[in-house]
Design a protein around this motif. Structure first.
Motif, PDB file in Angstrom:
ATOM      1  N   ALA A 110      96.220  66.913  47.501  1.00  0.00           N
ATOM      2  CA  ALA A 110      95.658  65.636  47.966  1.00  0.00           C
ATOM      3  C   ALA A 110      95.024  65.750  49.358  1.00  0.00           C
ATOM      4  O   ALA A 110      94.176  64.941  49.716  1.00  0.00           O
ATOM      5  CB  ALA A 110      96.761  64.585  48.003  1.00  0.00           C
ATOM      6  N   HIS A 111      95.431  66.758  50.130  1.00  0.00           N
ATOM      7  CA  HIS A 111      94.870  66.931  51.481  1.00  0.00           C
ATOM      8  C   HIS A 111      93.500  67.608  51.456  1.00  0.00           C
ATOM      9  O   HIS A 111      92.796  67.618  52.454  1.00  0.00           O
ATOM     10  CB  HIS A 111      95.811  67.781  52.353  1.00  0.00           C
ATOM     11  N   HIS A 112      93.159  68.215  50.331  1.00  0.00           N
ATOM     12  CA  HIS A 112      91.867  68.927  50.210  1.00  0.00           C
ATOM     13  C   HIS A 112      91.358  68.710  48.785  1.00  0.00           C
ATOM     14  O   HIS A 112      91.529  69.587  47.933  1.00  0.00           O
ATOM     15  CB  HIS A 112      92.044  70.440  50.458  1.00  0.00           C
ATOM     16  N   LEU A 113      90.784  67.564  48.527  1.00  0.00           N
ATOM     17  CA  LEU A 113      90.364  67.254  47.156  1.00  0.00           C
ATOM     18  C   LEU A 113      89.109  68.057  46.802  1.00  0.00           C
ATOM     19  O   LEU A 113      88.147  68.081  47.581  1.00  0.00           O
ATOM     20  CB  LEU A 113      90.094  65.751  47.012  1.00  0.00           C
ATOM     21  N   GLU A 114      89.155  68.692  45.628  1.00  0.00           N
ATOM     22  CA  GLU A 114      88.015  69.537  45.250  1.00  0.00           C
ATOM     23  C   GLU A 114      86.999  68.730  44.445  1.00  0.00           C
ATOM     24  O   GLU A 114      86.749  69.005  43.270  1.00  0.00           O
ATOM     25  CB  GLU A 114      88.530  70.758  44.480  1.00  0.00           C
ATOM     26  N   PHE A 115      86.479  67.688  45.096  1.00  0.00           N
ATOM     27  CA  PHE A 115      85.460  66.841  44.467  1.00  0.00           C
ATOM     28  C   PHE A 115      84.373  66.586  45.500  1.00  0.00           C
ATOM     29  O   PHE A 115      84.660  66.486  46.698  1.00  0.00           O
ATOM     30  CB  PHE A 115      86.047  65.493  44.034  1.00  0.00           C
ATOM     31  N   PRO A 116      83.122  66.418  45.048  1.00  0.00           N
ATOM     32  CA  PRO A 116      82.074  66.055  45.996  1.00  0.00           C
ATOM     33  C   PRO A 116      82.323  64.655  46.566  1.00  0.00           C
ATOM     34  O   PRO A 116      83.087  63.866  45.985  1.00  0.00           O
ATOM     35  CB  PRO A 116      80.792  66.080  45.151  1.00  0.00           C
ATOM     36  N   SER A 117      81.677  64.351  47.668  1.00  0.00           N
ATOM     37  CA  SER A 117      81.842  63.038  48.302  1.00  0.00           C
ATOM     38  C   SER A 117      81.253  61.940  47.417  1.00  0.00           C
ATOM     39  O   SER A 117      80.305  62.180  46.664  1.00  0.00           O
ATOM     40  CB  SER A 117      81.141  63.015  49.659  1.00  0.00           C
ATOM     41  N   ALA A 118      81.808  60.750  47.532  1.00  0.00           N
ATOM     42  CA  ALA A 118      81.264  59.527  46.921  1.00  0.00           C
ATOM     43  C   ALA A 118      81.041  59.643  45.411  1.00  0.00           C
ATOM     44  O   ALA A 118      80.024  59.197  44.893  1.00  0.00           O
ATOM     45  CB  ALA A 118      79.952  59.137  47.625  1.00  0.00           C
ATOM     46  N   GLY A 119      82.015  60.225  44.704  1.00  0.00           N
ATOM     47  CA  GLY A 119      81.858  60.415  43.260  1.00  0.00           C
ATOM     48  C   GLY A 119      82.623  59.417  42.391  1.00  0.00           C
ATOM     49  O   GLY A 119      82.391  59.353  41.186  1.00  0.00           O
ATOM     50  N   PHE A 120      83.542  58.651  42.980  1.00  0.00           N
ATOM     51  CA  PHE A 120      84.418  57.797  42.162  1.00  0.00           C
ATOM     52  C   PHE A 120      84.298  56.319  42.538  1.00  0.00           C
ATOM     53  O   PHE A 120      84.173  55.978  43.720  1.00  0.00           O
ATOM     54  CB  PHE A 120      85.882  58.223  42.326  1.00  0.00           C
ATOM     55  N   ASP A 121      84.375  55.464  41.524  1.00  0.00           N
ATOM     56  CA  ASP A 121      84.365  54.016  41.772  1.00  0.00           C
ATOM     57  C   ASP A 121      85.719  53.559  42.302  1.00  0.00           C
ATOM     58  O   ASP A 121      85.795  52.616  43.091  1.00  0.00           O
ATOM     59  CB  ASP A 121      84.071  53.262  40.472  1.00  0.00           C
ATOM     60  N   THR A 122      86.774  54.201  41.814  1.00  0.00           N
ATOM     61  CA  THR A 122      88.131  53.815  42.212  1.00  0.00           C
ATOM     62  C   THR A 122      88.952  55.076  42.448  1.00  0.00           C
ATOM     63  O   THR A 122      88.895  56.010  41.638  1.00  0.00           O
ATOM     64  CB  THR A 122      88.809  53.006  41.084  1.00  0.00           C
ATOM     65  N   VAL A 123      89.702  55.095  43.535  1.00  0.00           N
ATOM     66  CA  VAL A 123      90.581  56.232  43.841  1.00  0.00           C
ATOM     67  C   VAL A 123      91.970  55.659  44.129  1.00  0.00           C
ATOM     68  O   VAL A 123      92.125  54.802  44.998  1.00  0.00           O
ATOM     69  CB  VAL A 123      90.066  57.037  45.052  1.00  0.00           C
ATOM     70  N   ILE A 124      92.961  56.127  43.375  1.00  0.00           N
ATOM     71  CA  ILE A 124      94.300  55.504  43.406  1.00  0.00           C
ATOM     72  C   ILE A 124      95.351  56.495  43.926  1.00  0.00           C
ATOM     73  O   ILE A 124      95.355  57.662  43.519  1.00  0.00           O
ATOM     74  CB  ILE A 124      94.701  55.066  41.976  1.00  0.00           C
ATOM     75  N   ALA A 125      96.249  55.985  44.781  1.00  0.00           N
ATOM     76  CA  ALA A 125      97.461  56.739  45.150  1.00  0.00           C
ATOM     77  C   ALA A 125      98.640  55.839  44.785  1.00  0.00           C
ATOM     78  O   ALA A 125      98.945  54.873  45.496  1.00  0.00           O
ATOM     79  CB  ALA A 125      97.470  57.070  46.629  1.00  0.00           C
ATOM     80  N   ASN A 126      99.265  56.132  43.649  1.00  0.00           N
ATOM     81  CA  ASN A 126     100.363  55.310  43.133  1.00  0.00           C
ATOM     82  C   ASN A 126     101.692  55.999  43.483  1.00  0.00           C
ATOM     83  O   ASN A 126     102.065  56.973  42.841  1.00  0.00           O
ATOM     84  CB  ASN A 126     100.213  55.185  41.609  1.00  0.00           C
ATOM     85  N   THR A 127     102.351  55.516  44.498  1.00  0.00           N
ATOM     86  CA  THR A 127     103.564  56.135  45.054  1.00  0.00           C
ATOM     87  C   THR A 127     103.356  57.611  45.401  1.00  0.00           C
ATOM     88  O   THR A 127     104.212  58.440  45.139  1.00  0.00           O
ATOM     89  CB  THR A 127     104.822  55.945  44.150  1.00  0.00           C
ATOM     90  N   LEU A 128     102.227  57.890  46.011  1.00  0.00           N
ATOM     91  CA  LEU A 128     101.959  59.234  46.550  1.00  0.00           C
ATOM     92  C   LEU A 128     102.122  59.270  48.066  1.00  0.00           C
ATOM     93  O   LEU A 128     102.736  60.197  48.608  1.00  0.00           O
ATOM     94  CB  LEU A 128     100.515  59.660  46.211  1.00  0.00           C
ATOM     95  N   ILE A 129     101.593  58.259  48.774  1.00  0.00           N
ATOM     96  CA  ILE A 129     101.405  58.367  50.220  1.00  0.00           C
ATOM     97  C   ILE A 129     102.745  58.523  50.961  1.00  0.00           C
ATOM     98  O   ILE A 129     102.804  59.144  52.020  1.00  0.00           O
ATOM     99  CB  ILE A 129     100.551  57.167  50.755  1.00  0.00           C
ATOM    100  N   SER A 130     103.834  57.999  50.375  1.00  0.00           N
ATOM    101  CA  SER A 130     105.158  58.152  51.001  1.00  0.00           C
ATOM    102  C   SER A 130     105.649  59.600  50.923  1.00  0.00           C
ATOM    103  O   SER A 130     106.630  59.945  51.583  1.00  0.00           O
ATOM    104  CB  SER A 130     106.170  57.236  50.307  1.00  0.00           C
ATOM    105  N   HIS A 131     104.986  60.430  50.103  1.00  0.00           N
ATOM    106  CA  HIS A 131     105.495  61.794  49.882  1.00  0.00           C
ATOM    107  C   HIS A 131     104.673  62.894  50.539  1.00  0.00           C
ATOM    108  O   HIS A 131     105.074  64.050  50.478  1.00  0.00           O
ATOM    109  CB  HIS A 131     105.517  62.092  48.371  1.00  0.00           C
ATOM    110  N   VAL A 132     103.502  62.574  51.110  1.00  0.00           N
ATOM    111  CA  VAL A 132     102.628  63.678  51.533  1.00  0.00           C
ATOM    112  C   VAL A 132     102.945  64.145  52.956  1.00  0.00           C
ATOM    113  O   VAL A 132     103.509  63.396  53.755  1.00  0.00           O
ATOM    114  CB  VAL A 132     101.130  63.309  51.413  1.00  0.00           C
TER     115      VAL A 132
END
Ligand SMILES: C[S@@+](CC[C@H](N)C(=O)[O-])C[C@H]1O[C@@H](n2cnc3c(N)ncnc32)[C@H](O)[C@@H]1O
Length: 273
Positions: A110-132
């Motif tokens: 999650a700290h280095h996403l292998e996707f180009p910029s501005a590619g998604f309409d929605t980006v979700i972190a469902n109970t992720l951020i408390s763990h990173v």
């Protein structure tokens, strides 16, 4: 030994511990308490008819699979997680549910996403951020890959509010705090989020909170206690005897239907500033 959030260090766990977490993620996703919270933000997202959705830290894909299964969802989705066994389980479950053509799963950080910029309409972190390890870096990556006008969703618990009733107040508070600190790298991140957004280039569209409470009978918090209490003793925050005693008191409360536990959960819908 210092506390080691099992989801942060999932790649260091043995097969049995991984299987227990897979079971917990799947059972949590079927629990009415949890499905109601996900439903609340999913239905808002679906109104914008997103074509491309990314879930970061997708685990077994429980959340993103539930979104793709919905009739109203006509787009495609990708789930990314750091754990190979979780991604393997996610792929198998998507196949069983006949949704694998519209849903791709990949391993990644999650700290280095292998996707180009501005590619998604929605980006979700469902109970992720408390763990990173580095929440700011993860939020920056989510902000980078979402389209302008798209939505970043951060859903998680405020684990400083996690509490189980216990006859000895001081001991109960100690165990509540140990449970939060043993299970989450960032137990208070959801109350810190508003102050972090501007520097990351995100702005608040809307946010709300839900109290998850079980009184009398237990299901959601039963599985939470059984899954995460062992990490309290393995991280040395309390002794194995103390954790066993606490669990047996919770078990008795469940059997006599005198149980009480609660935790606040928050949902933030964000856009690029
Ligand atoms: C509590 S689980 C949530 C899984 C899923 N979002 C759900 O709601 O069922 C947290 C997940 O975050 C993943 N995770 C933690 N740190 C990560 C990172 N740096 N990169 C990718 N995934 C990560 C873990 O492997 C785990 O699957």
């Amino acid at each position: 030994m210092a506390a080691r959030d099992p989801h942060r260090f999932v790649n260091d766990l043995d097969d049995e511990a991984i299987d227990r977490l897979i079971t917990r993620l799947e059972s949590r996703a079927k629990d009415g308490v949890f499905t109601n919270l996900i439903e609340k933000y999913s239905s808002q997202l679906l109104r914008a008819n997103p074509a491309q959705v990314l879930e970061v830290g997708c685990g077994t894909g429980a959340m993103i699979r539930s979104l793709v299964r919905r009739e109203e969802f006509t787009g495609s989705a990708v789930g990314v997680d750091q754990s190979i066994p979780f991604i393997k389980a996610a792929k198998a479950l998507a196949q069983q549910e006949f949704i694998d053509e519209r849903l791709e799963f990949r391993t990644g950080d999650a700290h280095h996403l292998e996707f180009p910029s501005a590619g998604f309409d929605t980006v979700i972190a469902n109970t992720l951020i408390s763990h990173v390890t580095d929440p700011v870096r993860v939020l920056e990556e989510m902000a980078r890959v979402v389209k302008s006008g798209g939505t970043v969703v951060i859903f998680d618990g405020d684990y400083s509010s996690l509490t189980y009733a216990f006859p000895d107040y001081d001991f109960g508070c100690q165990m509540d705090s140990a449970l939060a600190n043993a299970s989450f790298c960032n137990p208070r991140i959801m109350r810190e989020l508003p102050g972090m957004l501007a520097d990351i280039g995100l702005q608040l569209k809307t946010a709300w909170g839900d109290a998850v409470v079980e009184i009398g009978k237990a299901s959601y918090f039963k599985s939470f206690a059984e899954t995460y209490a062992p990490y309290v003793s393995s991280s040395g925050l309390m002794t194995a005897g103390e954790v066993e005693h606490w669990l047996s008191v919770q078990q008795q409360a469940m059997e006599s239907e005198t149980f009480f536990a609660a935790c606040n959960y928050y949902t933030y819908l964000l856009g690029r500033a």
